[in-house]
Design a protein around this motif. Sequence first.
Motif, mmCIF file in Angstrom:
data_model
loop_
_atom_site.group_PDB
_atom_site.id
_atom_site.type_symbol
_atom_site.label_atom_id
_atom_site.label_comp_id
_atom_site.label_asym_id
_atom_site.label_seq_id
_atom_site.Cartn_x
_atom_site.Cartn_y
_atom_site.Cartn_z
ATOM 1 N N ASP A 104 0.935 -1.261 -0.075
ATOM 2 C CA ASP A 104 0.087 -0.015 -0.104
ATOM 3 C C ASP A 104 0.682 1.283 -0.001
ATOM 4 O OD1 ASP A 104 -2.159 2.025 0.183
ATOM 5 O OD2 ASP A 104 -1.868 1.518 2.752
ATOM 6 N N SER A 105 0.629 2.194 -0.999
ATOM 7 C CA SER A 105 1.400 3.351 -0.891
ATOM 8 C C SER A 105 0.546 4.776 -0.923
ATOM 9 C CB SER A 105 2.201 3.453 -2.484
ATOM 10 O OG SER A 105 1.110 3.506 -3.487
ATOM 11 N N SER A 106 -0.641 4.391 -0.313
ATOM 12 C CA SER A 106 -1.469 5.490 -0.342
ATOM 13 C C SER A 106 -1.326 6.385 0.956
ATOM 14 C CB SER A 106 -2.913 4.887 -0.310
ATOM 15 O OG SER A 106 -3.104 4.268 0.946
ATOM 16 N N SER A 107 -1.547 7.514 1.184
ATOM 17 C CA SER A 107 -1.370 8.472 2.214
ATOM 18 C C SER A 107 -2.597 8.796 2.773
ATOM 19 C CB SER A 107 -0.791 9.707 1.560
ATOM 20 O OG SER A 107 -0.758 10.773 2.695
ATOM 21 N N ASN A 108 -2.835 8.863 4.133
ATOM 22 C CA ASN A 108 -4.098 9.241 4.817
ATOM 23 C C ASN A 108 -3.915 10.635 5.400
ATOM 24 O OD1 ASN A 108 -5.189 6.875 4.674
ATOM 25 N ND2 ASN A 108 -4.115 6.065 6.436
ATOM 26 N N ASN A 109 -2.861 11.532 4.927
ATOM 27 C CA ASN A 109 -2.860 12.798 5.303
ATOM 28 C C ASN A 109 -3.639 13.873 4.746
ATOM 29 O OD1 ASN A 109 -0.410 12.190 6.853
ATOM 30 N ND2 ASN A 109 1.043 12.241 5.257
ATOM 31 N N LEU A 110 -4.226 14.635 5.594
ATOM 32 C CA LEU A 110 -5.031 15.840 4.888
ATOM 33 C C LEU A 110 -4.277 16.709 3.878
ATOM 34 C CD1 LEU A 110 -6.751 16.867 8.146
ATOM 35 C CD2 LEU A 110 -7.949 15.631 6.657
ATOM 36 N N ASN A 111 -4.882 17.118 2.780
ATOM 37 C CA ASN A 111 -4.172 17.881 1.931
ATOM 38 C C ASN A 111 -4.929 18.975 1.623
ATOM 39 O OD1 ASN A 111 -6.771 17.492 0.371
ATOM 40 N ND2 ASN A 111 -5.893 15.743 -0.980
ATOM 41 N N GLY A 112 -5.683 19.605 2.624
ATOM 42 C CA GLY A 112 -6.486 20.755 2.566
ATOM 43 C C GLY A 112 -7.420 21.069 1.466
ATOM 44 N N LYS A 113 -7.895 20.138 0.840
ATOM 45 C CA LYS A 113 -9.104 20.069 0.085
ATOM 46 C C LYS A 113 -10.240 19.803 0.534
ATOM 47 C CE LYS A 113 -10.434 19.174 -4.817
ATOM 48 N NZ LYS A 113 -10.665 20.550 -5.217
#
Length: 204
Positions: A104-113
């Motif tokens: 898994d290479s996905s991110s769970n960090n908020l991106n501001g959108k």
Amino acid sequence: MHLNIFTVLIFTLFAEGHSLKCYQCIGLLGPCEKKETTCPSGDAVCGSQMTVQSIGATSTNIQTKSCLEPKMCVNGSLNFGITRTATTTQCCNTDLCNSRDVSDSSSNNLNGKQCYYCENDSCFNKLSCLGSEDHCIKAKVNSESMSVTVKGCASKSMCDAISQISQYGDISCCQGNLCNSAKSITQNLLILLSWPFISYIMFH
């Protein structure tokens, strides 16, 4: 000279008649047991996918291997608020080249959108997007005799891919905070959108 031309022609004919072989399996609780399959389409590739399916606070990792259409070789996520599907895909075009599992290479960090999502009877709930989710999405999901509207955040690659799937209708993606507004609906349903199964059934 003539020999070279003859060799090229033989190679071309062989390549056109060759059907790609890939490993095929779905592992819901860990690595899947691979079996060989011959792809029915000449433009198919072999794919190996890791999908993280999240429903509330519960997440399930799903490992999938199969023949795929090239347009299904995507990396990104679909986030509908209560459910989120993040997919990492590796594709290749030689026989049985999809033997390795994908991490898994996905991110769970908020991106501001932010985008709207549907819950209960309202489609004006605000959702904070994560990772590569740079678009807002709105789509109708056809489930048996019912048509349900879903909204949320999406990676552009996922928007492009699901627009080719008949399960969805009237799909639209846009850029800009809360750009998927439109009108509220009076009926909503929790739709569990499992990306590995969608991509798996494209050739089955």
